[in-house]
Design a protein around this motif. Structure first.
Motif, mmCIF file in Angstrom:
data_model
loop_
_atom_site.group_PDB
_atom_site.id
_atom_site.type_symbol
_atom_site.label_atom_id
_atom_site.label_comp_id
_atom_site.label_asym_id
_atom_site.label_seq_id
_atom_site.Cartn_x
_atom_site.Cartn_y
_atom_site.Cartn_z
ATOM 1 N N LEU A 114 52.890 28.876 44.228
ATOM 2 C CA LEU A 114 52.016 29.539 45.352
ATOM 3 C C LEU A 114 53.146 29.737 46.734
ATOM 4 O O LEU A 114 53.728 28.767 46.999
ATOM 5 C CB LEU A 114 50.919 28.509 45.733
ATOM 6 N N SER A 115 53.217 30.808 47.177
ATOM 7 C CA SER A 115 53.765 31.141 48.451
ATOM 8 C C SER A 115 53.232 30.708 49.458
ATOM 9 O O SER A 115 52.091 30.535 49.713
ATOM 10 C CB SER A 115 54.134 32.753 48.269
ATOM 11 N N ALA A 116 54.208 30.583 50.646
ATOM 12 C CA ALA A 116 53.669 30.118 51.826
ATOM 13 C C ALA A 116 52.576 31.094 52.456
ATOM 14 O O ALA A 116 51.480 30.703 52.910
ATOM 15 C CB ALA A 116 54.700 29.849 52.903
ATOM 16 N N VAL A 117 52.770 32.419 52.218
ATOM 17 C CA VAL A 117 52.041 33.318 52.787
ATOM 18 C C VAL A 117 50.724 33.220 51.972
ATOM 19 O O VAL A 117 49.589 33.284 52.608
ATOM 20 C CB VAL A 117 52.525 34.812 52.344
ATOM 21 N N ASP A 118 50.717 32.963 50.633
ATOM 22 C CA ASP A 118 49.216 32.767 50.017
ATOM 23 C C ASP A 118 48.714 31.610 50.490
ATOM 24 O O ASP A 118 47.093 31.652 50.623
ATOM 25 C CB ASP A 118 49.441 32.905 48.643
ATOM 26 N N ALA A 119 49.326 30.802 50.802
ATOM 27 C CA ALA A 119 48.885 29.442 51.138
ATOM 28 C C ALA A 119 47.774 29.516 52.395
ATOM 29 O O ALA A 119 46.885 28.994 52.596
ATOM 30 C CB ALA A 119 50.017 28.363 51.309
ATOM 31 N N VAL A 120 48.499 30.196 53.334
ATOM 32 C CA VAL A 120 47.713 30.544 54.611
ATOM 33 C C VAL A 120 46.510 31.450 54.624
ATOM 34 O O VAL A 120 45.963 31.588 55.417
ATOM 35 C CB VAL A 120 48.664 30.649 55.942
ATOM 36 N N PHE A 279 44.378 25.462 45.772
ATOM 37 C CA PHE A 279 45.838 25.947 45.530
ATOM 38 C C PHE A 279 46.263 26.033 44.386
ATOM 39 O O PHE A 279 46.938 27.111 43.779
ATOM 40 C CB PHE A 279 46.943 24.896 46.489
ATOM 41 N N ALA A 280 45.861 25.139 43.312
ATOM 42 C CA ALA A 280 46.356 25.144 41.832
ATOM 43 C C ALA A 280 45.592 26.560 41.243
ATOM 44 O O ALA A 280 46.400 27.049 40.420
ATOM 45 C CB ALA A 280 45.809 23.529 41.198
ATOM 46 N N ALA A 281 44.248 26.508 41.371
ATOM 47 C CA ALA A 281 43.758 27.790 41.030
ATOM 48 C C ALA A 281 44.328 29.003 41.309
ATOM 49 O O ALA A 281 44.423 30.050 40.439
ATOM 50 C CB ALA A 281 42.380 28.198 41.478
ATOM 51 N N ALA A 282 44.803 29.345 42.486
ATOM 52 C CA ALA A 282 45.529 30.371 42.961
ATOM 53 C C ALA A 282 46.898 30.315 42.323
ATOM 54 O O ALA A 282 47.115 31.806 41.951
ATOM 55 C CB ALA A 282 45.881 30.516 44.544
ATOM 56 N N GLY A 283 47.556 29.396 42.228
ATOM 57 C CA GLY A 283 48.942 29.540 41.372
ATOM 58 C C GLY A 283 48.713 29.869 39.870
ATOM 59 O O GLY A 283 49.777 30.428 39.346
#
Length: 320
Positions: A114-120, A279-283
């Motif tokens: 997961l990228s920092a951009v996706d995280a925020v 976050f895990a699901a997005a990854g």
């Protein structure tokens, strides 16, 4: 270090880049070298001066979520956090900076994919969507309407309602193109901003999640089924009319419910658990993050201008 502050309440031009001393983490805090900073609707409201009555003053640094690498820790924090990639909630301010301070309880490690951009893009919006649906007592098989679905909270609510087994997920949005994109994310029906659609669209909703509020909010009570629930999770359209409750009372025999929801009422461990899961699901690409644009920190005013113009689909992210 560079930061962006509200020099004057009003339009986006009231934001300015300033230099401030680099922060030092106090007890229970960490220092994060920011790689991505989320721009939220509440930032726009604070900058406009609409929330000045709640204690916000000119000079305030907006921004509530950042992602980056921990570079230092305060007393009582495990030094093993140093060097870890994390997402963090800074509160209702303090995020538009090159180096951010956050309490360790609001820091979540990021999975490798997961990228920092996706995280925020996901961090705050996903929690509001998850607990907003829970606050509405949403259950599988119900018909859901997401009012104001083109922002990050709306987009996550659409996905979670679809994944949660909603029999239909309707959205209000401003254009056919946005409607097509929302269908790709799980929406089954696309309505205009006033909730009007075609003959094949639902005639009533068990749950309405409202990101907009504003003057038109009371009319959506008319779209609730008996025992339907409308939950306001945002107010990007401003405050509803002072007498909005009269519309609800006029339909007394339908036993409908109205509520507001803020993630501030959710216990920290519960918010953290949901973020880790999301976050895990997005990854794994099970949840989709939608990034409208990535801009340099010094272009924060442009980000706010685009949000006020209604141009943004998803989230704008700033990078130092």
């Amino acid at each position: 270090m560079k930061a962006v502050a509200i020099i004057e309440f009003g339009g986006p031009e009231g934001l300015a880049v300033i230099d401030i001393p680099g922060p030092v983490p106090a007890q229970g805090q960490v220092l994060i070298a920011s790689e991505a900073i989320g721009v939220g609707g509440v930032d726009v409201m604070i900058r406009s001066g609409a929330l000045a009555a709640y204690g916000y003053r000119e000079g305030h640094i907006p921004g509530g979520e950042v992602a980056g690498t921990v570079t230092a820790v305060g007393e009582g924090v495990d030094p093993a956090w140093v060097g870890r990639r994390v997402w963090a909630f800074t509160g209702t301010g303090g995020g538009y900076v090159e180096q951010a301070i956050a309490p360790i309880g609001e820091v979540v490690p990021l999975p490798a994919g997961l990228s920092a951009v996706d995280a925020v893009t996901l961090g705050s919006a996903g929690v509001v969507a998850h607990f907003g649906l829970s606050h509405a007592h949403f259950s599988s098989g119900e018909v859901v309407l997401v009012r104001g679905a083109a922002g990050s909270i709306g987009i996550m609510t659409v996905q979670l309602a679809a994944l949660g087994g909603a029999s239909a997920v309707a959205v209000t949005t401003s254009s056919p193109e946005r409607g097509r994109r929302l269908r790709d994310l799980g929406a089954t029906h696309v309505l205009d901003r006033f909730g009007e659609g075609g003959p094949d669209d639902p005639t009533g909703y068990d749950v309405i999640i409202d990101v907009v509020a504003g003057k038109d909010m009371p009319s959506f009570f008319d779209r609730l089924k008996p025992e339907g629930r409308l939950v306001v999770v945002g107010a990007v359209g401003g405050q509803p009319p002072a007498d909005f409750g009269t519309r609800l009372m006029a339909a007394f025999q339908k036993s409908m419910s109205f509520a507001t929801f803020s993630a501030a009422t959710v216990a920290e461990p519960a918010r953290r658990a949901v973020r880790i899961e999301q976050f895990a699901a997005a990854g794994r690409s099970q949840l989709q993050t939608v990034v409208h644009d990535v801009l340099p920190l010094e272009h924060a005013a442009l980000a706010h201008q685009r949000m006020e113009a209604g141009e943004v689909f998803g989230r704008i992210v700033l990078t130092p």
